[in-house]
Design a protein around this motif. Structure first.
Motif, PDB file in Angstrom:
ATOM      1  N   ASP A   4      10.129 -20.669 -18.772  1.00 44.20           N
ATOM      2  CA  ASP A   4      10.209 -19.361 -18.179  1.00 44.20           C
ATOM      3  C   ASP A   4      11.491 -18.869 -17.791  1.00 44.20           C
ATOM      4  N   TYR A   5      12.133 -17.925 -18.029  1.00 40.85           N
ATOM      5  CA  TYR A   5      13.382 -17.577 -17.770  1.00 40.85           C
ATOM      6  C   TYR A   5      13.507 -16.039 -17.052  1.00 40.85           C
ATOM      7  N   TYR A   6      13.814 -16.172 -15.794  1.00 38.33           N
ATOM      8  CA  TYR A   6      13.961 -15.205 -14.859  1.00 38.33           C
ATOM      9  C   TYR A   6      15.296 -14.771 -14.650  1.00 38.33           C
ATOM     10  N   ARG A   7      15.364 -13.218 -14.710  1.00 37.88           N
ATOM     11  CA  ARG A   7      16.677 -12.757 -14.288  1.00 37.88           C
ATOM     12  C   ARG A   7      16.788 -11.555 -13.521  1.00 37.88           C
ATOM     13  N   ARG A   8      17.819 -11.237 -12.996  1.00 36.66           N
ATOM     14  CA  ARG A   8      17.679  -9.788 -12.138  1.00 36.66           C
ATOM     15  C   ARG A   8      17.938  -8.642 -13.057  1.00 36.66           C
ATOM     16  N   LYS A   9      17.296  -7.468 -12.902  1.00 39.46           N
ATOM     17  CA  LYS A   9      17.469  -6.210 -13.620  1.00 39.46           C
ATOM     18  C   LYS A   9      18.440  -5.435 -13.131  1.00 39.46           C
ATOM     19  N   ASP A  10      19.640  -5.840 -13.128  1.00 43.16           N
ATOM     20  CA  ASP A  10      20.583  -4.646 -12.637  1.00 43.16           C
ATOM     21  C   ASP A  10      21.836  -4.625 -13.682  1.00 43.16           C
ATOM     22  N   PHE A  11      22.684  -3.858 -13.331  1.00 49.06           N
ATOM     23  CA  PHE A  11      23.873  -3.578 -14.513  1.00 49.06           C
ATOM     24  C   PHE A  11      25.126  -4.067 -13.764  1.00 49.06           C
ATOM     25  N   THR A  12      25.320  -5.469 -13.831  1.00 46.73           N
ATOM     26  CA  THR A  12      26.451  -5.951 -13.317  1.00 46.73           C
ATOM     27  C   THR A  12      26.918  -7.205 -14.354  1.00 46.73           C
ATOM     28  N   SER A  13      28.120  -7.479 -14.080  1.00 42.73           N
ATOM     29  CA  SER A  13      28.253  -8.912 -15.236  1.00 42.73           C
ATOM     30  C   SER A  13      27.440  -9.907 -15.040  1.00 42.73           C
ATOM     31  N   LEU A  14      26.753 -10.023 -13.788  1.00 47.66           N
ATOM     32  CA  LEU A  14      25.899 -11.075 -13.848  1.00 47.66           C
ATOM     33  C   LEU A  14      24.685 -10.909 -14.869  1.00 47.66           C
ATOM     34  N   SER A  15      24.262  -9.752 -14.932  1.00 47.58           N
ATOM     35  CA  SER A  15      23.269  -9.457 -15.853  1.00 47.58           C
ATOM     36  C   SER A  15      23.741  -9.530 -17.482  1.00 47.58           C
ATOM     37  N   ILE A  31      11.257 -19.284 -25.063  1.00 46.47           N
ATOM     38  CA  ILE A  31      11.425 -18.845 -24.000  1.00 46.47           C
ATOM     39  C   ILE A  31      10.352 -17.558 -23.694  1.00 46.47           C
ATOM     40  N   ASN A  32       9.999 -17.707 -22.333  1.00 47.28           N
ATOM     41  CA  ASN A  32       9.305 -16.263 -21.855  1.00 47.28           C
ATOM     42  C   ASN A  32       9.991 -15.788 -20.662  1.00 47.28           C
ATOM     43  N   GLU A  33      10.246 -14.641 -21.056  1.00 42.11           N
ATOM     44  CA  GLU A  33      11.480 -13.841 -20.353  1.00 42.11           C
ATOM     45  C   GLU A  33      10.689 -12.952 -19.131  1.00 42.11           C
ATOM     46  N   GLN A  34      11.230 -13.084 -17.956  1.00 41.86           N
ATOM     47  CA  GLN A  34      10.564 -12.511 -16.861  1.00 41.86           C
ATOM     48  C   GLN A  34      11.797 -11.630 -16.021  1.00 41.86           C
ATOM     49  N   ILE A  35      11.410 -10.584 -15.388  1.00 45.00           N
ATOM     50  CA  ILE A  35      12.231 -10.265 -14.268  1.00 45.00           C
ATOM     51  C   ILE A  35      12.015 -10.593 -12.860  1.00 45.00           C
ATOM     52  N   VAL A  36      12.870 -10.900 -12.260  1.00 45.66           N
ATOM     53  CA  VAL A  36      12.843 -11.345 -10.657  1.00 45.66           C
ATOM     54  C   VAL A  36      12.315 -10.082 -10.014  1.00 45.66           C
ATOM     55  N   ASP A  41       2.637 -14.523 -14.070  1.00 46.00           N
ATOM     56  CA  ASP A  41       1.435 -14.838 -14.342  1.00 46.00           C
ATOM     57  C   ASP A  41       0.898 -16.077 -14.259  1.00 46.00           C
ATOM     58  N   VAL A  42      -0.489 -16.189 -14.179  1.00 51.59           N
ATOM     59  CA  VAL A  42      -1.132 -17.327 -13.720  1.00 51.59           C
ATOM     60  C   VAL A  42      -0.914 -18.334 -14.362  1.00 51.59           C
ATOM     61  N   GLU A  43      -1.252 -18.077 -15.846  1.00 54.44           N
ATOM     62  CA  GLU A  43      -0.663 -19.465 -16.762  1.00 54.44           C
ATOM     63  C   GLU A  43       0.841 -19.363 -16.930  1.00 54.44           C
ATOM     64  N   ARG A  44       1.659 -20.331 -16.511  1.00 50.16           N
ATOM     65  CA  ARG A  44       2.938 -20.240 -16.688  1.00 50.16           C
ATOM     66  C   ARG A  44       3.478 -21.544 -16.984  1.00 50.16           C
ATOM     67  N   ASN A  45       4.634 -21.837 -17.493  1.00 50.05           N
ATOM     68  CA  ASN A  45       5.218 -23.158 -17.999  1.00 50.05           C
ATOM     69  C   ASN A  45       5.876 -23.875 -16.873  1.00 50.05           C
ATOM     70  N   ASP A  46       5.868 -25.193 -16.917  1.00 47.56           N
ATOM     71  CA  ASP A  46       6.384 -25.983 -15.860  1.00 47.56           C
ATOM     72  C   ASP A  46       7.654 -25.783 -15.510  1.00 47.56           C
ATOM     73  N   VAL A  47       8.415 -25.513 -16.588  1.00 44.31           N
ATOM     74  CA  VAL A  47       9.906 -25.343 -16.353  1.00 44.31           C
ATOM     75  C   VAL A  47      10.301 -24.140 -16.051  1.00 44.31           C
ATOM     76  N   GLY A  48      11.051 -23.626 -15.376  1.00 42.96           N
ATOM     77  CA  GLY A  48      11.483 -22.030 -15.158  1.00 42.96           C
ATOM     78  C   GLY A  48      13.108 -22.423 -15.030  1.00 42.96           C
ATOM     79  N   LEU A  49      13.825 -21.160 -15.352  1.00 42.04           N
ATOM     80  CA  LEU A  49      15.111 -21.302 -15.008  1.00 42.04           C
ATOM     81  C   LEU A  49      15.463 -19.519 -14.493  1.00 42.04           C
ATOM     82  N   VAL A  50      16.011 -19.498 -13.129  1.00 44.43           N
ATOM     83  CA  VAL A  50      16.419 -18.266 -12.565  1.00 44.43           C
ATOM     84  C   VAL A  50      17.669 -18.041 -12.625  1.00 44.43           C
TER      85      VAL A  50
END
Length: 294
Positions: A4-15, A31-36, A41-50
């Motif tokens: 699960d890959y979580y990232r911020r939804k903003d327009f910066t060099s970070l994004s 990869i299951n992409e998600q926004i911080v 989801d109730v069913e989610r992967n064990d490993v996540g990267l934010v």
């Protein structure tokens, strides 16, 4: 392995960097992409990267999420240090040795440097030699803005009789100060056009963790004035260095050095362009392996 890959939804060099890291991960993992901030989801992967800021860890902690990595900024507060320690991260991903120093001093040893790269960029046309470009935060009243030293840069440029392009939004805060010789452009203004208009990119930040703007300037063959704060790629490059702490006088002397020796610095900037593109393209960035189990 699924992530699960979580990232911020903003327009910066970070994004921008987060998007490229995501594309690299997709080459190796499912990869299951998600926004911080979005519901998890109730069913989610064990490993996540934010990929975000220290406070984004709290978002995953509330949802009992385990994560294998984190990439975040420098200059951690006591609250942020406590937050990250309580999160028991497998790894902390950082963009530079400069960032790693702050985390090591705070007691973190599980760090990995994941540098950011650049896309192929056209050479700068330098259509307006007398214009400087200063990058400020998209949130003009924040501490993040002030540590980038836009006001010191403006004062130094005014002494040198140079015009500054200040890329920021909103403009209201700056306009109250009554600044002269400053052209404001929106934060999402076309970067190609802005690079073409400047003869120098000025990045006098006290604590820039990523430094992607300086990297892009070098890749376009544009002379760069910068502090060495996260710009690890500058070690073997020709640029004008400003020592910390940043002052108006130091910025002024750097401008004087550049424009007093313009031909030399311009030729060097163009000559080293291929080195930057080849060494720091996204194709040459290696992420390594994520650890999927404790």
């Amino acid at each position: 392995m699924k992530i699960d890959y979580y990232r911020r939804k903003d327009f910066t060099s970070l994004s921008v960097v987060a998007d490229n890291i995501l594309n690299l991960l997709k080459n190796k993992y499912e990869i299951n992409e998600q926004i911080v901030g979005s519901s998890i989801d109730v069913e989610r992967n064990d490993v996540g990267l934010v990929y975000g800021m220290p406070r984004d860890v709290l978002y995953l902690r509330r949802n009992k999420k385990r994560y294998a990595g984190l990439v975040c900024e420098t200059h951690l507060s006591d609250k942020e240090i406590s937050l990250i320690k309580d999160s028991d991260l497998d790894e902390i991903w950082l963009p530079s040795r400069f960032c790693e120093k702050f985390y090591n001093e705070a007691g973190f040893t599980n760090t990995r440097i994941v540098p950011h790269g650049i896309d192929p960029l056209p050479i700068g046309k330098c259509l307006e030699d007398n214009i400087l470009m200063v990058y400020a935060s998209y949130s003009s009243k924040t501490w993040s803005t002030l540590r980038k030293n836009p006001f010191k840069s403006i004062e130094a440029a005014q002494r040198f009789d140079k015009k500054i392009i200040l890329r920021t939004t909103p403009q209201k805060y700056y306009n109250k100060v009554g600044l002269n010789g400053v052209e404001f452009v929106e934060y999402q203004e076309n970067l190609d056009d802005l690079y073409d208009r400047c003869s120098c990119v000025l990045c006098p930040s006290d604590s820039e963790g990523f430094g992607i703007i300086g990297l892009e300037a070098l890749a376009r063959g544009i002379p760069l004035i910068s502090t060495k704060t996260g710009n690890d790629y500058l070690d073997d490059m020709c640029y004008i260095h400003i020592d910390l702490p940043v002052t108006t006088d130091k910025i002024y002397y750097a401008l004087d050095e550049l424009y007093g020796n313009w031909q030399m610095y311009s030729e060097r900037a163009i000559a080293q362009r291929e080195h930057i593109i080849n060494k720091y393209s996204w194709d040459n960035i290696e992420l390594g392996e994520l650890n999927g189990s404790r």
